[in-house]
Design a protein around this motif. Structure first.
Motif, PDB file in Angstrom:
ATOM      1  N   GLU A   1      -0.781   8.336  10.311  1.00 30.08           N
ATOM      2  CA  GLU A   1       0.351   9.255  10.404  1.00 30.08           C
ATOM      3  C   GLU A   1       1.578   8.535  10.956  1.00 30.08           C
ATOM      4  OE1 GLU A   1      -0.393  12.862  12.443  1.00 30.08           O
ATOM      5  OE2 GLU A   1      -2.103  13.439  11.191  1.00 30.08           O
ATOM      6  N   GLU A   2       1.342   7.624  11.872  1.00 29.68           N
ATOM      7  CA  GLU A   2       2.455   6.871  12.470  1.00 29.68           C
ATOM      8  C   GLU A   2       2.922   5.737  11.562  1.00 29.68           C
ATOM      9  OE1 GLU A   2      -0.513   7.352  14.094  1.00 29.68           O
ATOM     10  OE2 GLU A   2       0.241   9.152  15.119  1.00 29.68           O
ATOM     11  N   ARG A   3       2.067   5.335  10.622  1.00 34.73           N
ATOM     12  CA  ARG A   3       2.390   4.244   9.717  1.00 34.73           C
ATOM     13  C   ARG A   3       2.168   4.727   8.277  1.00 34.73           C
ATOM     14  NH1 ARG A   3       2.175  -1.551  10.580  1.00 34.73           N
ATOM     15  NH2 ARG A   3       1.997  -2.657   8.601  1.00 34.73           N
ATOM     16  N   PRO A   4       3.123   5.491   7.743  1.00 34.29           N
ATOM     17  CA  PRO A   4       2.936   6.038   6.386  1.00 34.29           C
ATOM     18  C   PRO A   4       2.816   4.943   5.362  1.00 34.29           C
ATOM     19  CG  PRO A   4       5.195   6.342   7.136  1.00 34.29           C
ATOM     20  CD  PRO A   4       4.418   5.853   8.315  1.00 34.29           C
ATOM     21  N   LYS A   5       2.095   5.245   4.280  1.00 30.33           N
ATOM     22  CA  LYS A   5       1.831   4.224   3.278  1.00 30.33           C
ATOM     23  C   LYS A   5       2.790   4.332   2.098  1.00 30.33           C
ATOM     24  CE  LYS A   5      -1.678   6.636   0.492  1.00 30.33           C
ATOM     25  NZ  LYS A   5      -2.998   6.498  -0.125  1.00 30.33           N
ATOM     26  N   TYR A   6       2.845   3.224   1.321  1.00 29.45           N
ATOM     27  CA  TYR A   6       3.619   3.211   0.090  1.00 29.45           C
ATOM     28  C   TYR A   6       3.018   4.198  -0.914  1.00 29.45           C
ATOM     29  CZ  TYR A   6       6.144  -1.122   1.229  1.00 29.45           C
ATOM     30  OH  TYR A   6       6.956  -2.068   1.792  1.00 29.45           O
TER      31      TYR A   6
END
Length: 337
Positions: free
Chosen positions: A315-320
């Protein structure tokens, strides 16, 4: 994580120099993989020593490159690169290609193309049965043996590339064969490049450009360069500032491309790089020496959906957003011509 102190041999231009032989012979596979991943995280590039690509084949391919580019222009133009950038095969004369970064706005693209052209000439080839981009060879008799030498080197580079993918997978705590399942079709490109001699000052003033700042769009790129130099890599900590990546005798330069960056959700960098005047050059006539290089672009199968590897996003590091290799690469190629 394995101790990688004895496989990392130093650095050049902020890029780690690593003994890949310790991976190939199995003695320190995890240490090499970890050291490589650290370098790809830090700079997006790595120098590999003892990389497994035979020096005699490298030397031979450079000789073929020089022989091809020494042909008269009318001979080279018998295998012309199509006007569409999406068919990236054959010969491109100086000033035809303008390497570009992510430029999708029409007005911005026009401004970019209006800038100084790339003063280089190139020849691209791939596998013979590629349905997307069939090869465009010089007619028989123009340069006998060139086609066979190029194809032999193409497949030799592919074999080394797969070993590098195995190491990258181990570094990412994935099964060693993880990336190989997505690289079975050999959707790759061998490029030979010649940079003619140009005035040093014109390069420094950017009146002419050898290759403008850009990232590569495949999985990884293997680069062999002669002793002239001129490759520069952007400092990840200082955007817009570039460091020289000098030639190292016997070394293979490897850099990660946009596909690998997307796969790893930016854990691995796809770093902006360019080719300019060699550093500290002194010539009596004010001209740069001509330069030759051979990049090999490894791409995943065009049907592959590039989606971030589990564990690289949160959630803190959204993906491409997922994208197919074909869609991404053809869009990037289309704006270079």
């Amino acid at each position: 994580m394995a101790d990688n102190a004895n496989v990392r041999l130093g650095e050049a231009g902020g890029i780690s120099v690593i003994d890949f032989g310790a991976f190939l012979n199995g003695s320190q596979k995890q240490a090499v993989a970890d050291a490589m991943l650290t370098s790809f995280k830090d700079s997006g590039f790595v120098y590999l020593i003892n990389h497994g690509l035979p020096q005699d084949r490298i030397d031979s391919m450079f000789e073929w490159s020089k022989a091809f580019f020494a042909l008269p222009m009318e001979k080279k133009m018998l295998s012309p690169h199509p006007s569409s950038g999406t068919h990236h095969r054959g010969y491109s004369a100086p000033g035809v290609e303008k390497v570009t970064q992510h430029v999708y706005d029409a007005d911005e693209l026009a401004k970019h193309r209006a800038k100084a052209p790339d003063v280089k000439e190139s020849f691209e080839s791939g596998r013979e049965d590629d349905p997307h981009m069939p090869n465009i060879w010089p007619p028989e008799g123009v340069i006998p043996g060139f086609k066979e030498a190029s194809l032999d080197f193409y497949w030799t580079c592919r074999a080394i590339s797969l070993d590098i993918l195995r190491a990258m997978a181990l570094g990412l705590s994935l099964p060693e064969e993880y990336f190989l399942q997505y690289h079975s079709a050999a959707e790759n490109q061998l490029r030979i490049l010649h940079y003619p001699s140009v005035p040093v000052q014109k390069l420094r003033d950017e009146e002419v450009v050898r290759i403008g700042a850009h990232s590569d769009f495949g999985t990884i790129t293997l680069l062999l360069q002669d002793k002239v130099g001129g490759l520069e890599v952007e400092d990840p900590n200082k955007p817009g500032s570039f460091n020289s990546a000098p030639p190292i005798e016997g070394a293979l330069i490897v850099n990660a491309g946009d596909t690998m960056m997307r796969w790893t959700n930016d854990i691995v960098r796809s770093t902006i790089h360019r080719v300019r005047a060699p550093p500290n050059i002194t010539t009596e006539d004010g001209m740069t020496p001509e330069r030759y290089s051979i990049p090999y672009f490894l791409a995943a199968d065009f049907s592959t959906l590039i989606d971030c590897i589990p564990g690289t996003y949160s959630e803190e590091r959204p993906k491409y957003e997922p994208v197919t290799v074909k869609e991404y690469i053809l869009n990037r190629l289309a704006v270079t011509y």
